[in-house]
Design a protein around this motif. Sequence first.
Motif, PDB file in Angstrom:
ATOM      1  N   UNK A  44       0.848  -1.193   0.000  1.00  0.00           N
ATOM      2  CA  UNK A  44       0.000   0.000   0.000  1.00  0.00           C
ATOM      3  C   UNK A  44       0.882   1.240   0.000  1.00  0.00           C
ATOM      4  N   UNK A  45       0.532   2.210  -0.828  1.00  0.00           N
ATOM      5  CA  UNK A  45       1.204   3.510  -0.836  1.00  0.00           C
ATOM      6  C   UNK A  45       0.178   4.534  -0.383  1.00  0.00           C
ATOM      7  N   UNK A  46       0.457   5.185   0.742  1.00  0.00           N
ATOM      8  CA  UNK A  46      -0.520   6.093   1.351  1.00  0.00           C
ATOM      9  C   UNK A  46       0.063   7.493   1.471  1.00  0.00           C
ATOM     10  N   UNK A  47      -0.839   8.445   1.565  1.00  0.00           N
ATOM     11  CA  UNK A  47      -0.438   9.837   1.736  1.00  0.00           C
ATOM     12  C   UNK A  47      -1.607  10.739   1.394  1.00  0.00           C
ATOM     13  N   UNK A  48      -1.462  12.008   1.718  1.00  0.00           N
ATOM     14  CA  UNK A  48      -2.507  12.978   1.415  1.00  0.00           C
ATOM     15  C   UNK A  48      -2.544  13.263  -0.079  1.00  0.00           C
ATOM     16  N   UNK A  49      -3.592  13.930  -0.515  1.00  0.00           N
ATOM     17  CA  UNK A  49      -3.678  14.357  -1.910  1.00  0.00           C
ATOM     18  C   UNK A  49      -2.483  15.245  -2.246  1.00  0.00           C
ATOM     19  N   UNK A  50      -1.860  14.978  -3.381  1.00  0.00           N
ATOM     20  CA  UNK A  50      -0.687  15.745  -3.777  1.00  0.00           C
ATOM     21  C   UNK A  50       0.618  15.211  -3.256  1.00  0.00           C
ATOM     22  N   UNK A  51       0.574  14.059  -2.575  1.00  0.00           N
ATOM     23  CA  UNK A  51       1.814  13.502  -2.014  1.00  0.00           C
ATOM     24  C   UNK A  51       2.670  12.804  -3.064  1.00  0.00           C
ATOM     25  N   UNK A 208      -0.316  -3.211  -5.979  1.00  0.00           N
ATOM     26  CA  UNK A 208       0.064  -1.916  -5.426  1.00  0.00           C
ATOM     27  C   UNK A 208      -1.250  -1.205  -5.160  1.00  0.00           C
ATOM     28  N   UNK A 209      -1.506  -0.881  -3.906  1.00  0.00           N
ATOM     29  CA  UNK A 209      -2.793  -0.335  -3.509  1.00  0.00           C
ATOM     30  C   UNK A 209      -2.599   1.102  -3.060  1.00  0.00           C
ATOM     31  N   UNK A 210      -3.083   2.041  -3.879  1.00  0.00           N
ATOM     32  CA  UNK A 210      -2.944   3.457  -3.582  1.00  0.00           C
ATOM     33  C   UNK A 210      -4.164   3.912  -2.792  1.00  0.00           C
ATOM     34  N   UNK A 211      -3.949   4.584  -1.672  1.00  0.00           N
ATOM     35  CA  UNK A 211      -5.079   5.008  -0.841  1.00  0.00           C
ATOM     36  C   UNK A 211      -4.656   6.129   0.089  1.00  0.00           C
ATOM     37  N   UNK A 221      -3.256  -4.654   3.185  1.00  0.00           N
ATOM     38  CA  UNK A 221      -1.829  -4.655   2.845  1.00  0.00           C
ATOM     39  C   UNK A 221      -0.986  -5.554   3.735  1.00  0.00           C
ATOM     40  N   UNK A 222       0.172  -5.962   3.195  1.00  0.00           N
ATOM     41  CA  UNK A 222       1.212  -6.598   3.999  1.00  0.00           C
ATOM     42  C   UNK A 222       2.328  -5.601   4.350  1.00  0.00           C
ATOM     43  N   UNK A 223       2.611  -4.687   3.404  1.00  0.00           N
ATOM     44  CA  UNK A 223       3.606  -3.644   3.657  1.00  0.00           C
ATOM     45  C   UNK A 223       3.016  -2.304   3.269  1.00  0.00           C
ATOM     46  N   UNK A 224       3.562  -1.245   3.873  1.00  0.00           N
ATOM     47  CA  UNK A 224       3.026   0.103   3.673  1.00  0.00           C
ATOM     48  C   UNK A 224       4.172   1.067   3.394  1.00  0.00           C
ATOM     49  N   UNK A 225       4.005   1.881   2.358  1.00  0.00           N
ATOM     50  CA  UNK A 225       4.918   2.987   2.086  1.00  0.00           C
ATOM     51  C   UNK A 225       4.150   4.287   2.287  1.00  0.00           C
ATOM     52  N   UNK A 226       4.685   5.175   3.086  1.00  0.00           N
ATOM     53  CA  UNK A 226       4.035   6.462   3.369  1.00  0.00           C
ATOM     54  C   UNK A 226       4.750   7.548   2.576  1.00  0.00           C
TER      55      UNK A 226
END
Length: 274
Positions: A44-51, A208-211, A221-226
């Motif tokens: 999972x790749x997470x972050x605010x809008x515009x990240x 790859x799960x964008x959220x 997810x199993x792993x997370x990228x912030x």
Amino acid sequence: MTLLEVRGVTKEFATRGEGALARKSTFTAVDDVSFEVELGETLAIVGESGSGKSTTARIAARLLEPTSGTVVFDGQDVTRSTGKDLARFRNDVQVVFQDPFSSLNPRYTVERIVTAPLTYQGIAPAGGRRAYAQELMERVGLNPDHCQRYPAQFSGGQAQRIGIARALAVNPKLVICDEAVSALDVSIQAQVLELLMRLQRESGFSYIFIAHDLAVVRQISQRVAVMNKGRIVELGSRDQVFGDPQDNYTKTLLAAVPRINPEWDARRRQKEVS
């Protein structure tokens, strides 16, 4: 086994201010980003809008060209691939987009939509396209008899299932979900997430799960990228990132997640029992 490697990827966009004398400049949307996706896992790749998370995903899918850096898929550098090599890569990597209706051609029937990847790849399924489309629809929980309907005849959740069916048509190794459930109601989100996890168990592909919704990320997810301001500020296992975040930005994101009041939840559970 490592399926995808993104190495030092940067993406810059040309910008220009207002006015006739405004100078041209560049905006760095993704800045020296690196990560890997293992076979059969969900990153999972997470972050605010515009990240920069969606731009990163589009570079990984070769929908955008990086300004610098490399994308390696299944051991092959695909950063500048063309022709047959690019076609093979597009067969192995599929994308499910945020808004199902904007990603589905309203003039095409569901049968034509979900079998479109086969057309582009020159694949003729055994038993014909209609039978294959019906099989895909059944696989994602839709009525196979509705394959001659059009996208406007489906709800948002059903339309997203059509997008998922299209992604599965060529048996990909990697599916990139770009905010794939964020436009859906909460109850429909849960159903689509369960579908995505079931399909992964059945077929073994990677996500790859964008959220931006951390509750959703924690479930799938199993792993997370912030990501923050175009950079990955934290990368680790789901339990590590959620249980012991190291970066202040990650801590801020987690602090913003709504939590149920323990006393209220206890009273609710007691009422359900009684």
